[in-house]
Design a protein around this motif. Structure first.
Motif, PDB file in Angstrom:
ATOM      1  N   ILE A 246     -26.594  25.880 -11.704  1.00  0.00           N
ATOM      2  CA  ILE A 246     -25.930  26.081 -10.221  1.00  0.00           C
ATOM      3  C   ILE A 246     -26.364  24.738  -9.281  1.00  0.00           C
TER       4      ILE A 246
ATOM      5  N   GLY B  72     -39.585  21.120 -10.008  1.00  0.00           N
ATOM      6  CA  GLY B  72     -38.801  22.404  -9.942  1.00  0.00           C
ATOM      7  C   GLY B  72     -37.407  22.316  -9.407  1.00  0.00           C
TER       8      GLY B  72
ATOM      9  N   THR C 202     -35.700  18.999 -16.213  1.00  0.00           N
ATOM     10  CA  THR C 202     -36.062  19.378 -17.709  1.00  0.00           C
ATOM     11  C   THR C 202     -34.747  20.273 -18.288  1.00  0.00           C
ATOM     12  N   THR C 203     -34.413  21.211 -17.246  1.00  0.00           N
ATOM     13  CA  THR C 203     -33.133  21.930 -17.810  1.00  0.00           C
ATOM     14  C   THR C 203     -31.883  21.220 -17.797  1.00  0.00           C
TER      15      THR C 203
END
Ligand code: ADP
Length: 366
Positions: free
Chosen positions: A68, A101, A105-106
């Motif tokens: 998103i 955050g 990595t995602t």
């Protein structure tokens, strides 16, 4: 669906414990997400902790369509993926930077899934010795993605081994010592290096210049975070009203990791209150209890601003004096607290030091 492997590392392994992730994208297992040697042996983790990690893997978006926000970044990467696939080449080396955050990595895992390749995940502190990176590079197969987190912390020798590897897919190994030392070059299969950093300015310029793409991740907008919370609520699963989701999103400092964390704490609170769903009121009450204020500032952010206002007359104050007065590490202030306070205009960085703005004074009731 991703499964985290709990296989322990061999006791006498010389190599860093690389994490093989997402074999050929579709249905294969995802293994240990981060190769930090300081992490406890997963076999020793209590069951609940392992459960949390598995849940983390479920919550993490797996494909680009599930990722998103970050519209610009996705636009650039969609073109790179299509072009690389058209040429049957690996992706260009990519540097992702931004506060922790936000989804670096995602994104690396998603790129591996989209390209149908493996992703090896490691971080610079796990690559202290040159043989650590050599071990990883020797295991790479054609098209693989190598993800190095905190890449600004690579040692000089490791960095120098990466230069020919990135540029010419070549590994230059020095054999022997002193005058009899020889350099042997080994060919490497073409691969993609994805580096992630919270401090792009701390990267050496030769390393930075070897990335074909350098992309910044931005803080998320309120509506994007609300969507992320609804998505996570569906996976957990937990009932949440649209107003409840927006209340959590508002306090998440523009950061998906924080949004997901707050949602879990609010879920616990709601469960203990025996309420059927998370409402705006319950979310607000739970987060007040955790000292997360309506703007998402926590105890540390507020202490930092209060110290600048009360002890240093709103600034300017140097980072070192501020860290000493707060009793916090400089890095935590720089990498965790400051980016969001700067973004919302509560803090300014001037050549003479940090200044708390009028908006910050107002928010804290001065
Ligand atoms: P970073 O590597 O930048 O520190 P991560 O990629 O580990 O951040 O992201 C932290 C968590 O936030 C992930 O586990 C994922 O669940 C969530 N997340 C990050 N980016 C997104 C996104 N764009 N959409 C949905 N969830 C996200």
């Amino acid at each position: 669906m991703a499964i985290i492997s709990s296989r322990p590392q061999p006791a006498n392994s010389e190599d860093p414990p690389p994490a093989k992730v997402g074999k050929k994208a579709s249905s294969s297992p995802i293994q240990t997400p981060k190769t930090d040697p300081s992490l406890p042996n997963r076999e020793l983790l209590p069951k609940a902790a392992i459960g949390e990690e598995t849940q983390e893997a479920k919550i993490r978006p797996q494909r680009l369509v599930d990722y998103i926000g970050q519209k610009d970044l996705k636009g650039v990467l969609q073109i790179s993926i299509a072009a690389a696939q058209g040429r049957k080449d690996p992706l260009d080396h990519l540097l992702l930077y931004g506060p922790p955050g936000l989804g670096k990595t995602t994104m690396a895992l998603i790129l591996a899934a989209e390209m149908g390749t493996n992703c090896q995940i490691t971080s610079a502190p796990a690559l202290e010795r040159p043989r650590d990176i050599v071990g990883l590079l020797m295991k790479i197969t054609a098209g693989d993605i190598l993800f190095i987190d905190e890449i600004h912390r690579l040692s000089r020798m490791t960095e120098e081994l990466l230069y020919p590897a990135m540029e010419d897919f070549r590994l230059d190994i020095t054999i022997g010592k002193g005058q009899s030392a020889k350099i042997r070059s080994l060919p490497l299969p073409p691969f993609t290096l994805i580096g992630a950093t919270t401090r792009v300015g701390a990267l050496s310029s030769p390393l930075r210049d070897r990335f074909g793409l350098i992309q910044r991740l931005k803080f998320y907008e309120l509506d994007e975070l609300t969507t992320i919370i609804h998505r996570t609520a569906g996976i957990l699963p937990v009932n949440i009203t649209p107003e409840g989701a927006m209340e959590v999103a508002r306090r998440a400092r523009g950061t998906p990791r924080i949004a997901n964390r707050l949602l879990k704490r609010v879920r616990d609170y709601t469960q203990v209150q025996q309420a059927p769903q998370i409402t705006k009121e319950l979310a607000a009450a739970a987060l007040e209890l955790l000292e997360v204020d309506p703007l998402g500032l926590d105890w540390l952010d507020r202490s930092l601003l209060k110290i600048i206002i009360e002890h240093f007359n709103s600034g300017p104050v140097g980072l070192e004096s501020l860290a000493a007065a707060l009793g916090e590490d400089i890095k935590t202030i720089e990498e965790v607290c400051e980016p969001y306070l700067l973004q919302i205009g509560y803090l300014q960085r001037t050549p003479r030091g940090r200044v708390a703005t009028e908006a910050a004074r107002k928010h804290l009731g001065y």
